[in-house]
Scaffold this active site. Structure first.
Site, PDB file in Angstrom:
ATOM      1  N   ASP A  94       0.873  -1.163   0.000  1.00 50.71           N
ATOM      2  CA  ASP A  94       0.000   0.000   0.000  1.00 50.71           C
ATOM      3  C   ASP A  94       0.919   1.224   0.000  1.00 50.71           C
ATOM      4  O   ASP A  94       2.030   1.175   0.510  1.00 50.71           O
ATOM      5  CB  ASP A  94      -0.876  -0.065   1.258  1.00 50.71           C
ATOM      6  CG  ASP A  94      -1.809   1.106   1.359  1.00 50.71           C
ATOM      7  OD1 ASP A  94      -1.895   1.878   0.383  1.00 50.71           O
ATOM      8  OD2 ASP A  94      -2.454   1.258   2.400  1.00 50.71           O
ATOM      9  N   SER A  95       0.459   2.335  -0.579  1.00 53.08           N
ATOM     10  CA  SER A  95       1.352   3.483  -0.785  1.00 53.08           C
ATOM     11  C   SER A  95       1.492   4.386   0.422  1.00 53.08           C
ATOM     12  O   SER A  95       2.362   5.234   0.459  1.00 53.08           O
ATOM     13  CB  SER A  95       0.804   4.308  -1.938  1.00 53.08           C
ATOM     14  OG  SER A  95      -0.505   4.760  -1.600  1.00 53.08           O
ATOM     15  N   GLN A 188     -10.283   7.179  -7.634  1.00 50.19           N
ATOM     16  CA  GLN A 188     -10.921   7.837  -6.492  1.00 50.19           C
ATOM     17  C   GLN A 188     -12.212   8.511  -6.946  1.00 50.19           C
ATOM     18  O   GLN A 188     -12.660   8.292  -8.061  1.00 50.19           O
ATOM     19  CB  GLN A 188      -9.948   8.846  -5.867  1.00 50.19           C
ATOM     20  CG  GLN A 188      -8.808   8.198  -5.073  1.00 50.19           C
ATOM     21  CD  GLN A 188      -9.278   7.611  -3.736  1.00 50.19           C
ATOM     22  OE1 GLN A 188     -10.465   7.653  -3.396  1.00 50.19           O
ATOM     23  NE2 GLN A 188      -8.350   7.033  -2.981  1.00 50.19           N
ATOM     24  N   GLY A 216     -10.708   4.443  -1.573  1.00 49.75           N
ATOM     25  CA  GLY A 216     -11.669   5.348  -0.943  1.00 49.75           C
ATOM     26  C   GLY A 216     -12.999   4.713  -0.615  1.00 49.75           C
ATOM     27  O   GLY A 216     -13.979   5.407  -0.380  1.00 49.75           O
ATOM     28  N   ASP A 266      -8.022  -7.117  -0.072  1.00 49.94           N
ATOM     29  CA  ASP A 266      -7.264  -7.220   1.171  1.00 49.94           C
ATOM     30  C   ASP A 266      -8.142  -6.646   2.262  1.00 49.94           C
ATOM     31  O   ASP A 266      -9.001  -5.800   1.986  1.00 49.94           O
ATOM     32  CB  ASP A 266      -5.974  -6.388   1.123  1.00 49.94           C
ATOM     33  CG  ASP A 266      -6.265  -4.914   1.367  1.00 49.94           C
ATOM     34  OD1 ASP A 266      -6.748  -4.249   0.438  1.00 49.94           O
ATOM     35  OD2 ASP A 266      -6.066  -4.442   2.500  1.00 49.94           O
ATOM     36  N   CYS A 304     -13.854 -27.415   8.394  1.00 52.29           N
ATOM     37  CA  CYS A 304     -12.518 -26.823   8.365  1.00 52.29           C
ATOM     38  C   CYS A 304     -11.515 -27.785   8.998  1.00 52.29           C
ATOM     39  O   CYS A 304     -11.839 -28.481   9.967  1.00 52.29           O
ATOM     40  CB  CYS A 304     -12.537 -25.490   9.110  1.00 52.29           C
ATOM     41  SG  CYS A 304     -10.935 -24.678   9.183  1.00 52.29           S
ATOM     42  N   CYS A 306      -8.445 -26.816  10.218  1.00 50.40           N
ATOM     43  CA  CYS A 306      -7.427 -26.118  11.003  1.00 50.40           C
ATOM     44  C   CYS A 306      -7.404 -26.634  12.437  1.00 50.40           C
ATOM     45  O   CYS A 306      -8.298 -27.353  12.872  1.00 50.40           O
ATOM     46  CB  CYS A 306      -7.662 -24.609  10.961  1.00 50.40           C
ATOM     47  SG  CYS A 306      -8.841 -23.994  12.169  1.00 50.40           S
ATOM     48  N   CYS A 309     -10.386 -26.075  14.694  1.00 52.91           N
ATOM     49  CA  CYS A 309     -11.583 -26.839  14.363  1.00 52.91           C
ATOM     50  C   CYS A 309     -11.412 -28.341  14.586  1.00 52.91           C
ATOM     51  O   CYS A 309     -12.408 -29.056  14.717  1.00 52.91           O
ATOM     52  CB  CYS A 309     -11.995 -26.576  12.923  1.00 52.91           C
ATOM     53  SG  CYS A 309     -12.489 -24.869  12.655  1.00 52.91           S
ATOM     54  N   HIS A 335      -7.814 -19.633  11.511  1.00 50.93           N
ATOM     55  CA  HIS A 335      -9.068 -20.213  11.021  1.00 50.93           C
ATOM     56  C   HIS A 335      -9.767 -19.246  10.057  1.00 50.93           C
ATOM     57  O   HIS A 335     -10.215 -19.646   8.981  1.00 50.93           O
ATOM     58  CB  HIS A 335      -9.999 -20.553  12.191  1.00 50.93           C
ATOM     59  CG  HIS A 335     -11.391 -20.812  11.744  1.00 50.93           C
ATOM     60  ND1 HIS A 335     -11.796 -22.041  11.270  1.00 50.93           N
ATOM     61  CD2 HIS A 335     -12.452 -19.979  11.597  1.00 50.93           C
ATOM     62  CE1 HIS A 335     -13.054 -21.938  10.872  1.00 50.93           C
ATOM     63  NE2 HIS A 335     -13.471 -20.709  11.064  1.00 50.93           N
TER      64      HIS A 335
HETATM   65 ZN   LIG Z   1     -10.943 -23.885  11.280  1.00 54.28          ZN
END
Ligand SMILES: [Zn+2]
Length: 666
Positions: A94-95, A188, A216, A266, A304, A306, A309, A335
């Site tokens: 990012d700038s 913008q 923006g 993002d 899931c 992970c 989970c 997660h």
């Molecule tokens: Zn998970």
């Protein structure tokens, strides 16, 4: 950098593609985890690698934060962020444009922005400096420096910021030159269709950009405005370049963004919400802080794989969240990031399989679901006879035994801690020398010729201040003529209180009902008019007041009403003597009043507030004017300037206050 589109969807602008950064082939649409300071908060490199394998081999890092610490020299020494943090995959930077917008005390001019670092140090971020820093970081994709503003800014302001963004974009292109690193432009124009169209046209006409971002957004607009703006811009962007929607958002925003032609996203939400105990699951959003999970045996998300989970029941995660244990944040953050990665992988798979429209329809409802096993409904203990809320307002029962009105969006309660009827009479009516005089009994003949005393009631709210005056006038048979004007932007608070007179005994009177119904009330020597709308747009059309009850929401909720600009405009309108009464004792507000030209005095205490404030225009009354002791304390105060005055103007403003006539002899 190369970008190619491989699949599209009928009835949608969604597309699946590949973005070759030179380091990775990134499948799009992609969600990029945010590594602001060279770390995705709480996540280990092994976890980031897992996410990379699941389709997110690209992180976002932040130019401003890395420029502040560790500083560009460290990246020059280590040859960039990749090696320094041990991340072999792609990085987009990012700038710093968003920090220019969001950090207080920033001064922006054509050259660039002067910011304050966290230690108060001065930093300059120009288009050239931003590109040089992003290059030192070793970004695979760089962003132009843009002038970001609130998406709800007025047209003229949005247009000026957009024009500057265009000029800065040209300077960024020149600074990038033939060097390495792709460069994206940022469209913008706030939520104005004409500006967004202009911005997209101007930037796509400039040769040399590798992709286009929409900036923006996610800064105050509604979801519908965000989606409409996104759709409007993507239509104008070239098909053969990636499109990046900056800082957005929730899973549903990603899905809707893809549908409107976005390739890259993002957002800090997956990690930020994890810190608060929120988890996104295939069954909907879960708030692990809720007590319903204390004995919960089931997995957080059965779909899931992970650690959160597969290794523990929800009960344990609930415990970690309640205790604010870092492990809870770390487990939920991974997660959530894995959930985002899986959502994007599913979107890509459906695009390639030609089944995206059905997936879109099904996920639209699913992604918005919250805690299906334990829907977080509000169950009031006593069923109210009438709705306890209206528009933006709801009833609020104070512990002290009276009922107030709460502004739902801000949480602010009108007259939160003291009996509003007492405050209304003491602060607004009884302190006024002109009102005391007007309400003194006098022979009718003597008053017949006198012009009416004009009282402005700014911020009618539930009508406490206005009714304090009505009742005071009721008690005097022969008072001077009084013209009361109540200003209110949103009458729902007043109407809600009128619907619940049992809780608002001050409204047991004919006048407020007539005013709410007809807009005005009249009886012998007393008129009460309602002026609906924005005070700042209407007050100059009203007769000049002798007395002002100034009772808007606090500076936190409604900063404009307390700004130097507004108080200056108000003072300019007050060409004859006037008294203004307000509940605040804020140092910055008093400073703004002094700078605007008022004489300022201490008002009576009210509830827990040791002082309220009186401002006087063209009039010195027996009130206790702020003296040199106050001025000395003001000089030492940390919050002594109104928020709308830029730091560069502080010295001049301070001198104006020191030179104020009211401190000359005291
Ligand atoms: Zn998970």
């Amino acid at each position: 950098m190369k970008f190619a589109v491989h699949a599209t969807a009928p009835g949608s602008r969604a597309r699946a593609g590949t973005l070759s950064t030179g380091r990775d082939t990134v499948e799009t649409p992609v969600f990029m985890p945010v590594g602001t300071r060279g770390t995705v908060r709480t996540q280990t490199l092994a976890q980031l690698e897992t996410l990379a394998q699941r389709g997110a081999p690209i992180l976002l890092a932040n130019t401003y934060h890395l420029l502040v610490r560790p500083g560009i020299e460290v990246f020059e020494r280590f040859g960039g962020l990749h090696r320094w943090m041990g991340w072999p995959h792609s990085i987009l930077t990012d700038s710093g444009g968003f920090q220019i917008f969001s950090l207080p005390g920033t001064v922006i001019d054509e050259a660039g922005a002067q910011l304050r670092g966290p230690g108060g140090q001065a930093l300059v971020l120009s288009p050239e400096r931003s590109i040089a820093t992003q290059r030192a970081i070793g970004a695979d994709i760089m962003m132009v420096l843009d002038h970001c503003i609130a998406s709800t800014s007025p047209h003229a302001e949005a247009e000026a910021a957009m024009q500057r963004t265009h000029r800065w974009a040209k300077r960024c292109l020149a600074a990038r030159g033939d060097g390495p690193g792709a460069l994206f432009a940022i469209v913008q124009g706030a939520c104005f269709a004409d500006l967004r169209r202009t911005s997209a046209r101007v930037l796509t006409d400039l040769p040399g950009f590798d992709g286009y971002a929409i900036g923006g957004l996610a800064v105050g607009e509604t979801r519908a405005q965000r989606e409409d703006t996104t759709a409007l811009v993507t239509e104008l962007l070239p098909e053969d370049r990636p499109r990046y929607l900056m800082g957005v958002g929730m899973p549903i925003d990603l899905l809707e963004g893809v549908h409107r032609g976005i390739d890259m996203f993002d957002c800090i939400l997956p990690t930020a919400l994890a810190q608060q105990g929120t988890a996104f699951t295939s069954r909907g959003r879960i708030d692990l802080e809720r007590g319903v999970h204390r004995f919960a045996e089931q997995a957080l998300d059965p779909d899931c794989r992970c650690d959160a989970c597969t290794l523990t029941p929800r009960s344990y995660l609930h415990h970690l969240v309640k205790c604010r244990e870092p492990l809870g944040w770390q487990l939920l953050a991974f997660h959530n990031l894995a959930f985002y990665a899986r959502l994007m992988a599913d979107i890509r798979a459906h695009l390639r399989a030609g089944t995206f429209p059905a997936f879109l329809a099904e996920q639209r409802t699913r992604l918005e679901r919250a805690d299906p096993d334990h829907p977080p409904g509000r169950r009031p203990r006593v069923k109210p006879r009438k709705p306890g809320s209206r528009g933006a307002f709801a009833l609020h029962a104070a512990l002290e035994g009276f009922t107030s009105i709460r502004h739902v969006a801000s949480g602010e309660i009108m007259h939160s801690v003291n009996d509003p009827d007492v405050e209304a009479a003491r602060v607004y009516v009884e302190q006024s020398a002109s009102l005391v005089r007007a309400l003194a009994p006098a022979p009718r003949e003597a008053q017949a010729a006198a012009p009416p005393l004009v009282v402005w009631d700014v911020g009618l709210g539930a009508g406490h201040n206005a009714m304090a005056l009505v009742r005071a006038a009721d008690r005097v048979a022969d008072h001077a003529p009084i013209e009361l004007v109540s200003f209110e932007r949103d009458l729902d608070a007043f109407r809600l209180a009128l619907d619940h007179v049992e809780h608002f005994p001050h409204l047991r009177h004919r006048a407020p009902h007539v005013v709410a119904h007809r807009g005005s009330f009249e009886r012998d020597r007393f008129t009460w008019t309602l002026c609906e709308g924005d005070f700042l747009a209407t007050f100059e059309a009203r007769p000049r007041p002798d007395v002002i009850f100034y009772d808007p929401f606090s500076a936190k909720v409604d900063p404009v009403m307390w700004s130097l600009a507004t108080l200056t405009r108000l003072f300019a309108y007050l060409t004859r003597p006037a008294e203004l009464f307000t509940y605040t004792g804020s140092t910055a507000v008093r400073a703004a009043m002094l700078a605007a030209g008022f004489h300022v005095a201490r008002g009576v205490a009210s509830g827990p507030k040791p002082e309220t404030t009186i401002a006087l225009a063209h009039l010195i009354s027996p009130h206790a004017l702020l003296d040199r002791d106050w001025l000395a304390r003001w000089e030492r105060s940390a919050a002594r300037f109104p928020a709308d005055v830029p730091p560069a103007d502080h010295p001049e403003l301070a001198q104006r206050i020191r030179d104020h006539a009211q401190f000359a002899h005291r």
